[in-house]
Design a protein around this motif. Structure first.
Motif, mmCIF file in Angstrom:
data_model
loop_
_atom_site.group_PDB
_atom_site.id
_atom_site.type_symbol
_atom_site.label_atom_id
_atom_site.label_comp_id
_atom_site.label_asym_id
_atom_site.label_seq_id
_atom_site.Cartn_x
_atom_site.Cartn_y
_atom_site.Cartn_z
ATOM 1 N N LEU A 202 37.378 31.333 38.298
ATOM 2 C CA LEU A 202 38.139 32.536 37.946
ATOM 3 C C LEU A 202 37.401 33.788 38.416
ATOM 4 O O LEU A 202 37.988 34.699 39.013
ATOM 5 N N GLY B 168 37.468 34.427 42.090
ATOM 6 C CA GLY B 168 38.769 35.006 42.448
ATOM 7 C C GLY B 168 38.788 36.510 42.183
ATOM 8 O O GLY B 168 39.261 37.297 43.011
ATOM 9 N N ILE B 169 38.240 36.896 41.022
ATOM 10 C CA ILE B 169 38.230 38.326 40.676
ATOM 11 C C ILE B 169 37.376 39.109 41.675
ATOM 12 O O ILE B 169 37.786 40.167 42.155
ATOM 13 N N ARG C 10 36.760 38.329 44.717
ATOM 14 C CA ARG C 10 37.402 38.375 46.029
ATOM 15 C C ARG C 10 38.487 39.453 46.044
ATOM 16 O O ARG C 10 38.511 40.308 46.920
ATOM 17 N N VAL C 11 39.362 39.411 45.012
ATOM 18 C CA VAL C 11 40.429 40.421 44.955
ATOM 19 C C VAL C 11 39.822 41.820 44.830
ATOM 20 O O VAL C 11 40.291 42.779 45.436
ATOM 21 N N GLY C 12 38.768 41.927 44.023
ATOM 22 C CA GLY C 12 38.182 43.238 43.757
ATOM 23 C C GLY C 12 37.311 43.755 44.888
ATOM 24 O O GLY C 12 36.953 44.925 44.904
ATOM 25 N N GLY C 13 36.939 42.877 45.825
ATOM 26 C CA GLY C 13 36.035 43.304 46.900
ATOM 27 C C GLY C 13 34.617 43.527 46.384
ATOM 28 O O GLY C 13 33.880 44.369 46.898
ATOM 29 N N VAL C 14 34.222 42.772 45.357
ATOM 30 C CA VAL C 14 32.887 42.942 44.778
ATOM 31 C C VAL C 14 31.897 42.069 45.533
ATOM 32 O O VAL C 14 32.106 40.862 45.654
ATOM 33 N N ARG C 15 30.836 42.696 46.063
ATOM 34 C CA ARG C 15 29.772 41.893 46.672
ATOM 35 C C ARG C 15 28.693 41.697 45.634
ATOM 36 O O ARG C 15 28.206 42.663 45.043
ATOM 37 N N ALA D 17 28.153 53.449 39.679
ATOM 38 C CA ALA D 17 29.291 52.545 39.503
ATOM 39 C C ALA D 17 29.908 52.716 38.111
ATOM 40 O O ALA D 17 31.133 52.740 37.959
ATOM 41 N N SER E 4 33.676 54.278 38.057
ATOM 42 C CA SER E 4 34.731 53.378 37.587
ATOM 43 C C SER E 4 35.360 53.938 36.313
ATOM 44 O O SER E 4 36.585 53.964 36.169
ATOM 45 N N PHE F 143 29.737 45.647 38.570
ATOM 46 C CA PHE F 143 31.067 45.037 38.561
ATOM 47 C C PHE F 143 31.014 43.561 38.183
ATOM 48 O O PHE F 143 31.909 43.053 37.513
ATOM 49 N N THR G 3 32.834 42.182 34.756
ATOM 50 C CA THR G 3 33.739 41.036 34.810
ATOM 51 C C THR G 3 33.283 39.949 33.854
ATOM 52 O O THR G 3 34.078 39.393 33.091
#
Lengths: 556, 191
Positions: free
Chosen positions: A45, A48-49, A51-56, A68, A72, A167, A171
């Motif tokens: 999960l 996935g978050i 990837r969608v969020g663009g978090v490295r 950050a 945010s 981030f 999460t």
């Protein structure tokens, strides 16, 4: 006087104490970046978050981490501000509620983003179903997650590790702690009688033949995260005094446990993360002892009731019942008022304005200390700040450079901490003085209590608590703007300065422990810690408390 | 700028989790597994019309009924709250004097010294559904006189509608005023 409610309080506290340590180590594991068993559950999960969020998933410096947090939170603040301003045009508004005024929307957006949940509106008439289910509930997850993330980053710094990635921590706080626990708590609370429906109201034909409109809503899910995330904002105006938001004794006990769970566990998380469980235990035990003393003062005051009611010839066998609910009773109300201010939640099951003066003072005092146990994440930040102060004071007394966890505490760290300490009385006392001079007409209770109302409002804002002496006429431009600014500065100033302290400690070479090093995992240090909290924290505000609650009690 | 973009994208997916999935899934579970509680613990009459909620107090001004606590919002459940009187507020003393005077007028046989404090104080929510067992007992002589029901009949109705503290230690014993009055109404219809 029945002993049973006191047994109820003792049982609740024992359960909380037993949960603190396992929960503390769970939190430590949840934020451990080395792959472990929890990744198998939550990994897919979270990937996935990211990837969608663009978090490295890279470590940040303290400046990057702080940036950050600030960026945010500011972005989200603007989004929810827009939702409140446009709620009359957005969907899911069956009750036809109008848009919020700019100043009230500003206050409400800051209030929920900063984990304060000060409410200058009433839930039944001020927010559409859409606003409640999106803006408010979302903030109720993200703001405690932000607090927990910053605390974890700070502790990593103390442990000599890189601070981590904001981030990723945000999460994980949601997926591994807040969301799963909120699901379980919500279902239990609904079973105990809290409504959970998308209908905003029902009309009843009462026994006497009148029409009664009964407001309802998706309150179970709201209530669970309100308490667990130390948010405290009510779905209804009367908060957890409302029978739907607190249907009975068990739901009351459960809410108290949810409020305490994360704050009491984090000292153990700290112990585990710095590799010495005793470090966390010393702080936990010191705070729990302070908590029990504070609770006793409130219970005694509330049990004695109001002498003015006694004079009217009424028996107060049950204690002070103005502003309280029969099913909950005096003892559990007093307990709740202490827990909600100690954990900086701000939910109320009794109207704090109606508390006996000394119990009201206990509530304010908890928020002024802001360390026993403090809110989600930020509580343990303050606690560790006081621990560093205690180390520093001890160092001064024996004339050596103070060390904390093998790193020297020097000028730069102490300056940052001193500013953090000083900003709080400034944020409370300066606006209180202005409000007393310029807006005495917003005060609803005459005499000394009026001063307490104003002091309470700014203390609650500065501690990001959110409860209030609600008689205050606070939906005005002055109150909305001033408390909004206080909440914002109070929240982010200390986060940034303490992240800077962590960044600065991280740069230092560890010094080996010698026989002359002050051991911070021993009971003696717990005592020094308590003394530091009492001297630095409590004495600052003593004059204001004498003028407010103490004077009121003496003149009753 | 990068942070803004990450925030918006991360928030979007966390929003789906925390707001959409969390709230809708639990609303669904509640509707299936606990429909009574989920809808607000509503009470229906024999025609299936809603007459109130077990959890929400109603205004009982008629002296034939057991009366609940003082409510500054007159039990309007579309709102909630109390007047927030401080213990030292003279308005509080004044309101209590008025309540005591009204009590003496309606209950001339019961002395003020047996008037329990919950009947002259405003609850926190203004919607308190309960009174203490003592507050119910104190109203029995009046209701018995007005309705012709025997005091021991009323006494047993009060007992039937009294709930003790949950698990014995959480909360306080309470009498649900709406349920008690429904029982009184039923008994009056029978006799």
């Amino acid at each position: 006087m029945s002993i049973l409610p006191y047994i109820g309080i003792a049982v609740t506290l024992i359960i909380v104490i037993l949960l603190a340590r396992p929960m503390g180590s769970y939190i430590a594991r949840a934020f451990d970046y080395t792959p472990g068993r929890l990744d198998r559950w939550f990994g897919p999960l979270e990937k996935g978050i990211y990837r969608v969020g663009g978090v490295r998933q890279e470590n940040q410096t303290w400046k990057q981490y702080a940036a950050a947090v600030l960026i945010s939170n500011t972005v989200l603040l603007l989004v929810v501000y827009m939702i409140f301003r446009l709620q009359d045009k957005l969907p899911l508004n069956p009750a036809g509620i109008g848009a919020m005024s700019p100043d009230l929307a500003f206050n409400t957006a800051v209030s929920f983003m900063t984990n304060t949940n000060l409410q200058h509106y009433s839930g039944e008439s001020g927010l559409s179903l859409f606003s409640q289910m999106t803006a408010i509930v979302f903030m109720m997850f993200v703001s405690p997650a932000t607090g927990i993330a910053v605390a974890i980053a700070f502790i990593r710094g103390l442990a000599g590790k890189p601070l981590g990635n904001f981030f990723v921590d945000l999460t994980r706080a949601v997926t591994r702690i807040l969301l799963p626990l909120a699901c379980v708590a919500a279902i239990i609370l609904i079973g105990l009688g809290v409504p959970q429906t998308l209908q905003t109201g029902v009309t009843a034909q009462t026994l006497q033949g009148a029409q009664q409109q009964i407001a309802t809503g998706p309150m179970g899910t709201f209530l669970a995260i309100k308490e667990l995330g130390n948010n405290g904002g009510g779905f209804m105006g009367a908060n957890s005094a409302h029978p739907f938001e607190n249907p009975g004794g068990i739901s009351n006990m459960l809410q108290i446990m949810l409020m305490m769970l994360v704050p009491v566990s984090l000292p153990f998380t700290y112990g585990k993360m710095v590799g010495n469980n005793k470090q966390g235990r010393v702080l936990f035990v010191s705070m729990m002892m302070m908590f029990i003393v504070i609770l006793s003062v409130s219970l005694v005051s509330e049990h004695q009731g109001n002498p003015l009611i006694q004079q009217a010839g009424i028996q107060q066998g049950t204690g002070s019942m103005e502003g309280k609910e029969v099913r909950i009773g005096v003892e559990q109300s007093s307990f709740y008022s202490v827990v909600t201010t100690a954990s900086e939640t701000g939910a109320v099951n009794t109207m704090h304005d109606t508390l006996t003066p000394i119990a009201g003072m206990v509530a304010i005092g908890n928020m002024m200390l802001n360390t026993v146990f403090g809110g989600s994440g930020v509580g343990v930040l303050n606690v560790l700040m006081y621990a560093i102060i205690a180390v520093f004071l001890s160092g001064l007394m024996v004339g050596r450079t103070p060390e904390f966890l093998g790193r020297k505490i020097e000028g730069r760290e102490m300056k940052l901490i001193a500013v953090t300490l000083l900003i709080q009385p400034l944020l409370i006392l300066a606006p209180t003085a202005i409000a007393l001079m310029a807006y005495p007409d917003t005060i609803s209770n005459p005499g000394y209590h009026g001063l307490t109302q104003v002091l309470y409002e700014f203390t609650s804002s500065a501690a990001n608590n959110g409860s209030g002496f609600e008689g205050l006429g606070d939906n005005t431009i002055f109150w909305n703007v001033s408390t909004g600014v206080v909440m914002f500065i109070a929240r982010y100033f200390s986060m940034i300065t303490l992240l800077a302290v962590a960044g600065s400690l991280l740069m230092k070479k560890p010094v080996p422990e010698t026989s002359g090093t002050l051991r911070t995992d021993q009971p003696l240090f717990g005592l020094v810690f308590v003394v530091a909290v009492v001297i630095v924290g409590a004495l600052t505000f003593f004059p204001a408390l004498v003028l407010g609650p103490i004077a009121e009690q003496l003149t009753l | 700028m990068k942070n803004v973009w990450i925030t918006l994208r991360t928030s979007a997916i966390l929003f789906v989790l925390c707001c959409v999935l969390y709230q809708l899934a639990i609303t669904g579970i509640a509707k299936v597994a606990m429909p009574h509680q989920a809808a607000g613990s509503l009470v229906y009459n024999s025609n299936h019309d809603v007459i109130g909620s077990e959890l929400i107090g109603q205004s009982f001004t008629d002296p034939h009924y057991f009366q609940g606590r003082v409510s500054s919002i007159e039990y309007n459940a579309n709102g909630s709250g109390s007047p927030n009187y401080a213990p030292s507020n003279p308005d509080l003393s004044k309101r209590i004097e008025e309540s005591v005077a009204a009590w003496q007028k309606q209950n001339p046989d019961v002395p003020v010294s047996s008037l329990p404090v919950d009947l002259v104080t405003n609850s926190g929510s203004g919607l308190d559904p309960d009174i203490t067992p003592q507050a119910a007992a104190a109203q029995i002589p009046r209701i018995s006189q007005l309705t012709g029901l025997k005091a021991d009949q009323l006494q047993s109705l009060v007992q039937e509608n009294t709930t003790s503290a949950q698990l014995g230690i959480f909360g306080e014993p309470a009498v649900n005023v709406l349920k008690l009055n429904l029982a009184v109404q039923q008994l009056r219809a029978q006799s």
